[in-house]
Structures are given as C-alpha cells and as structure tokens.
Design an enzyme around this catalytic site. Structure first.
Site, PDB file in Angstrom:
ATOM      1  CG  HIS A  90      -5.099  -0.045  -1.270  1.00 43.18           C
ATOM      2  ND1 HIS A  90      -3.650   0.478  -0.191  1.00 43.18           N
ATOM      3  CD2 HIS A  90      -5.526   1.482  -0.989  1.00 43.18           C
ATOM      4  CE1 HIS A  90      -4.109   1.827  -0.107  1.00 43.18           C
ATOM      5  NE2 HIS A  90      -5.414   2.344  -0.107  1.00 43.18           N
ATOM      6  CB  CYS A 102      -7.278  20.712  -5.214  1.00 43.44           C
ATOM      7  SG  CYS A 102      -5.748  21.075  -4.442  1.00 43.44           S
ATOM      8  CB  SER A 161      -0.940  -0.137   1.021  1.00 47.41           C
ATOM      9  OG  SER A 161      -1.890  -0.262   1.537  1.00 47.41           O
ATOM     10  CD  GLU A 198       0.104  20.195  -6.469  1.00 50.85           C
ATOM     11  OE1 GLU A 198       0.263  19.127  -6.102  1.00 50.85           O
ATOM     12  OE2 GLU A 198       0.968  20.527  -6.673  1.00 50.85           O
ATOM     13  CB  SER A 199      -5.337  15.948  -3.411  1.00 56.25           C
ATOM     14  OG  SER A 199      -6.415  17.221  -3.013  1.00 56.25           O
TER      15      SER A 199
END
Lengths: 130, 130
Positions: free
Chosen positions: A76, A91, A63, A70-71
C-alpha cells in the site's frame, strides 16, 4: 541432570512487514510500474506467481497484491509521503526474503526502510505435523 | 516545570494479525465459502470492496485476498490443521475491526483465536500530514 527442551513448534507460515520511506513518488503512484516491481521481487525471491491485482486510487495512491503459491506480497503506497507499506507472507522455506526486500527497496528508490515485524504464523505442535 | 510531549506521529495505516485455530476443516477448504465469509466480514466492518481473489491449492488449502478501498483482508488456510492466518490492513478510521474479527471467527467456527500483532503502519511526523 540435563533436561531436554521440548521440541519447537512447527510454524506453517512466516511474515515480514517492511516500511519503505523516502521512495520515489512517481514510481509509487504508477500502478503498472508497481506491479512490475512486485512481480519481479516475487519471482527473483523464488516465489511462484498465481495472479496480481494492482489498483490506483484517486487522487493518488496504489494498492497491490501478488498472490503466490507460497502466500502473498502486499503493498500500500502513499506517494504524497514517499511511503510504502509492504507485507511478505510465505509458507515453506524456499522464499529468499532478502532478495525480495532488496529488489523492492532498490526499485522504489527507498532512502530508508524499517523491518517493523517478523512473525512465525500458525504454530503447530511438532507431533501433529504431517 | 511541565514539559509538553511531542505530538504523536500520524499513522497512515493499521494492521491486525489474527491466528484462528480449531476451525471447521470443510469450511477452510472451500474457496467459494471462504470468499463469501471474507466478503461478508469486510462489508459488515464498513469496508468498500474493490475485488476479491480466492485460490484453492491441491491437495488442500485456500488463500484469499479481498482488496478494499481501505487496503486489504488476507487469509491463508490450512484445513489439515484447522488453522487460518488472517491479516486486516486498513487506512482511515472507519473500519470496525471487532465486527470483522467476530464475523470471521463465527463463520470459520474457530474454537481458539489469538491476535498476535497489531501495528500502526507509516508513521508520519504530524507537521507533514496533509
């Protein structure tokens, strides 16, 4: 009489969910390689990396999260199925999703991928946008 | 004549995307508080926390990830709009999504929430499930 449409609400974020099947199992099971792949995908897409966190599970599986200004990018991976679930959440309008997607696909050697969802997140009435 | 349906493919993961509107702006802008909220939501839902990573942006805004053994919780918050975008991604059947959702809603003091998507991820033919 023409009726003006209401202005479209402004979306604060955008999210893309991609299924990568038929990937190279050895790559998916290597947390160092996966971190390199996702850092590379983030950077080549124009994202600004803040941190990255990759974890290998026992007996297998990886993972990982790349936190970007920007986020985020998240993955996974199930090496036993040659499968990786990827999310890109951004974003702003500066991230090149296509470059990110192609980089991940090529570097995980995925034979089949499906974009299963694409969402605007945070729909704000246009009059409230600052 | 009855035709037996094909067995349903097995999903490796499950994802829920929630929009929280009308949240308390001071809470959304406090990375320490947000980390506590998301760690609490993860733990009360039955998840096993591996690590958490919260970041405050200037002039405002918080992004956070809780990496769990069962995948992740992610949040991106815009205090100026009282809005938080949340994703819960899990594998296995042990996570109580409802408890997680209610915990986040209550602790961010959200007045309106929308589950905008729920997805099975990684559809594997049943004969290949190990």
């Amino acid at each position: 009489m023409l009726i003006s449409p209401a202005p479209a609400p402004h979306a604060l974020g955008h999210q893309m969910m991609i299924e990568y099947y038929g990937c190279d199992a050895d790559i998916l099971n290597d947390p160092v390689r996966m971190e390199q792949i996702f850092l590379n995908a983030a950077r080549t897409s124009g994202a600004h990396v803040i941190s990255s966190h990759f974890h290998r599970f026992q007996p297998q599986g990886v993972s990982g999260i790349v936190v970007i200004a920007e986020s985020h990018f998240a993955v996974h991976a199930w090496p036993e199925y040659g499968y990786a679930a990827v999310d890109i959440f951004t974003c702003g309008k500066t991230i090149d999703f296509q470059t990110a997607e192609e980089t991940m696909r090529r570097e995980m050697a995925s034979k089949r991928h499906v974009v299963i969802g694409e969402f605007d997140r945070g729909l704000i009435p246009p009059e409230t946008v600052e």
